[in-house]
Design an enzyme around this catalytic site. Sequence first.
Site, short mmCIF file in Angstrom:
data_model
loop_
_atom_site.label_atom_id
_atom_site.label_comp_id
_atom_site.label_asym_id
_atom_site.label_seq_id
_atom_site.Cartn_x
_atom_site.Cartn_y
_atom_site.Cartn_z
N ARG A 1 0.87 -1.18 0.00
CA ARG A 1 0.00 0.00 0.00
C ARG A 1 0.91 1.23 0.00
NH1 ARG A 1 -0.98 2.54 4.73
NH2 ARG A 1 -1.09 0.74 6.10
N HIS B 1 -3.39 4.12 5.14
CA HIS B 1 -4.44 3.10 5.30
C HIS B 1 -5.79 3.66 4.83
CE1 HIS B 1 -7.03 0.07 6.96
NE2 HIS B 1 -7.66 1.00 7.66
N TYR C 1 4.55 5.23 11.51
CA TYR C 1 4.92 3.84 11.80
C TYR C 1 5.75 3.16 10.71
CZ TYR C 1 0.56 3.14 9.10
OH TYR C 1 -0.42 3.19 8.14
#
Length: 359
Positions: free
Chosen positions: A244, A248, A257
């Site tokens: 990805r 998200h 992160y």
Amino acid sequence: MFQIIDSNGKLVGLDPNLDEKLLKEMYWWMVYARMADDKALKLQRQGRIGTFPPTTGQEATQVGSGLATDKEDWIFPAFRELGTYLLRGIPLEKMFLYFMGDVRGNIIPENVRNLPMYVPVSTQIPQAVGAAYGMKLSNKKNAVVCFFGDGATSKGDFSEGLNFAGIFNTPNVFICQNNQWAISVPRKKQTASKTIAQKAIAYGFPGILVDGNDVLAMYLATKEALERAKSGDGPTLIEAYTYRLRMHTTADDPTRYRTDEELKEWEQRDPITRFRIYLESLGIWSKEWQKELETKAEDMIKKAIEKAENIEELKPEDLFSYMYLEMNPSLTEQLDYLKKMLATKEIEENSEKIEGGFP
Ligand SMILES: Cc1ncc(C[n+]2csc(CCOP(=O)(O)OP(=O)(O)O)c2C)c(N)n1
Ligand SMILES: [Mg+2]
């Protein structure tokens, strides 16, 4: 890992000798899905649609597998399969409506065998298995393709669904879009297994690890799995190894992160760039053709936004319109109550305008 073209667009597997029309179609859907994704992100930033999960980077997984399906096959999706949705015949304005929070985004055209999006992670898996089992019992020669993410594989629904599929030899193709992250949880925290594909062995059917950024590999792997399913040989698990490239959802900040290095590394493996290079080497891609596709996509996206933004507004009564074909007595009572309330509200609103009316 099953691969036909590498990150540099070089043929590394057996030449599948697919016809030019199909290759062009693959490229078109990937370009269209990427451009629609770009636009959706902008619309969200302008407050014109709500929270939205971008698919950029995962187009080859979605388009390769989607083009391998027949119209008669069913798709049980998760929520990050824009490319598959578009190529199966769901108009883009439906996607925009969905992310505007309009229930009509969930109404799939009659002739399209796609279920609406499943946001509750993993819940589509047992349902896809049940649907496939039903087809088997009624001797139908079609199959059910079920998409889910790497995060879905640690839920009970995954184990229950795949276990059942193995025992009853259902015509399922499970496609795990392993995009390496489940929001901020990395793939290694999802399972101690080396691959997700290998989990199929425990359920008693084949699993295959595929380069999910290679549209040709995804097409061939899905085609073969569908043939197995339809000839009565049972389910297959495909792990589409992808990434990805964006957040998200638009509510997420991935810089908190994951590292820039990781992102840069995956940008080098972009599914569209590598396929373009491959098509160029075959003499199929040209700058003029690219421009033609982009103009067409821009036009289609513009029209989809216009349609979604100008749709007739829903009335409060429409709360009751889409759940049942025929309403039960309790709902009919509630609808009557709502209508009375709305009518009273109208009286109250009007009364404020009348001098001496009830305040
Ligand atoms: C049952 C359930 N639990 C939690 C959530 C919140 N949630 C939405 S997406 C997501 C992660 C999904 O990760 P993955 O399956 O890898 O799919 P991806 O988002 O990477 O496409 C979570 C935890 C949810 N939608 N449903
Ligand atoms: Mg994921």
